[in-house]
Design a protein around this motif. Structure first.
Motif, PDB file in Angstrom:
ATOM      1  N   PHE A 147      45.604  37.173 -19.102  1.00  0.00           N
ATOM      2  CA  PHE A 147      45.596  35.642 -19.034  1.00  0.00           C
ATOM      3  C   PHE A 147      46.918  35.104 -18.632  1.00  0.00           C
ATOM      4  O   PHE A 147      47.555  33.989 -18.758  1.00  0.00           O
ATOM      5  CB  PHE A 147      45.322  35.199 -20.501  1.00  0.00           C
ATOM      6  CG  PHE A 147      44.139  35.595 -21.241  1.00  0.00           C
ATOM      7  CD1 PHE A 147      42.830  35.430 -20.721  1.00  0.00           C
ATOM      8  CD2 PHE A 147      44.425  36.450 -22.231  1.00  0.00           C
ATOM      9  CE1 PHE A 147      41.792  35.710 -21.155  1.00  0.00           C
ATOM     10  CE2 PHE A 147      43.218  37.035 -22.630  1.00  0.00           C
ATOM     11  CZ  PHE A 147      41.962  36.706 -22.485  1.00  0.00           C
ATOM     12  N   GLU A 185      45.392  27.734 -26.133  1.00  0.00           N
ATOM     13  CA  GLU A 185      44.006  28.317 -26.348  1.00  0.00           C
ATOM     14  C   GLU A 185      44.043  29.453 -27.015  1.00  0.00           C
ATOM     15  O   GLU A 185      44.815  30.334 -26.730  1.00  0.00           O
ATOM     16  CB  GLU A 185      43.531  28.232 -24.915  1.00  0.00           C
ATOM     17  CG  GLU A 185      42.892  26.963 -24.110  1.00  0.00           C
ATOM     18  CD  GLU A 185      42.330  27.330 -22.932  1.00  0.00           C
ATOM     19  OE1 GLU A 185      41.842  28.513 -22.703  1.00  0.00           O
ATOM     20  OE2 GLU A 185      41.995  26.505 -22.115  1.00  0.00           O
ATOM     21  N   ARG A 187      41.911  32.764 -27.003  1.00  0.00           N
ATOM     22  CA  ARG A 187      40.940  33.506 -25.965  1.00  0.00           C
ATOM     23  C   ARG A 187      40.648  34.926 -26.534  1.00  0.00           C
ATOM     24  O   ARG A 187      41.396  35.527 -27.005  1.00  0.00           O
ATOM     25  CB  ARG A 187      41.465  33.532 -24.558  1.00  0.00           C
ATOM     26  CG  ARG A 187      41.742  32.093 -23.934  1.00  0.00           C
ATOM     27  CD  ARG A 187      42.164  32.340 -22.396  1.00  0.00           C
ATOM     28  NE  ARG A 187      42.086  31.023 -22.010  1.00  0.00           N
ATOM     29  CZ  ARG A 187      42.480  30.991 -20.337  1.00  0.00           C
ATOM     30  NH1 ARG A 187      42.908  32.165 -19.915  1.00  0.00           N
ATOM     31  NH2 ARG A 187      42.458  29.973 -19.824  1.00  0.00           N
TER      32      ARG A 187
END
Length: 189
Positions: A147, A185, A187
């Motif tokens: 990410f 976020e 994830r």
């Protein structure tokens, strides 16, 4: 077979089932790291209420020629049932306590962060926080390619929550041009 015997067999069967239910609860509370919630407390209380109800029915339909024996049975079953209920409630409380975010816990237990992240998000307003404040609160980011982008930082949280733990969970935080958090976020990889 008399009603009295049928009711007593039903009670003893439910006592065995009750013990099995609470041992499963203990396993699940530890495995999924459940904490205090309305649903969890309700799930714990329901079998105990059913146990008391079945004992009341048993008391009502059993011959009362030996009241002392019935009273002792009622007290023993109720106490053991209550002990299992309290033990499960204590486990929920311990998990709740262990899920409270502190910077020290975050820095010292990178695999346990998965249980701290919800409290972090609820107690700290990350949006608008400066990059330096994020690093002060959470320490340096995890060295990973997962990410990773030019304008973000990534924190490893640990194995994903739930019964089947195949993936890992990550906290990804993006910064704007002035190094303020613009979004974040959770994830899984």
């Amino acid at each position: 077979m008399s009603v009295s015997k049928i009711v007593n067999y039903a009670l003893y069967s439910f006592v065995l089932l009750y013990a099995l239910i609470y041992f499963i609860y203990i396993f699940l509370i530890n495995f999924v790291h459940a904490s205090i919630s309305f649903m969890n407390i309700a799930a714990l209380l329901l079998p105990f209420i059913l146990l008391l109800f079945l004992q009341w029915i048993s008391w009502k339909y059993t011959n009362k020629h030996n009241k002392r024996k019935l009273k002792i049975r009622f007290i023993v079953i109720s106490c053991l049932g209550f002990a299992l209920l309290v033990f499960c409630a204590v486990l929920l409380g311990v998990n709740e306590s262990e899920s409270r975010f502190t910077t020290e816990r975050w820095l010292n237990d990178d695999k346990g962060r998965v249980y701290l992240v919800d409290d972090l998000i609820n107690e700290h307003e990350l949006i608008g926080m400066a990059k330096d404040e994020v690093f002060t609160l959470l320490g340096s980011s995890t060295e990973t390619e997962y990410f990773k982008e030019e304008d973000n930082v990534v924190y490893y949280l640990g194995d994903e929550r739930g019964i089947i733990r195949i993936d890992s969970e990550w906290l990804v935080i993006w910064f704007d041009a002035s190094d303020k958090v613009m979004k974040y976020e959770l994830r899984t990889d």
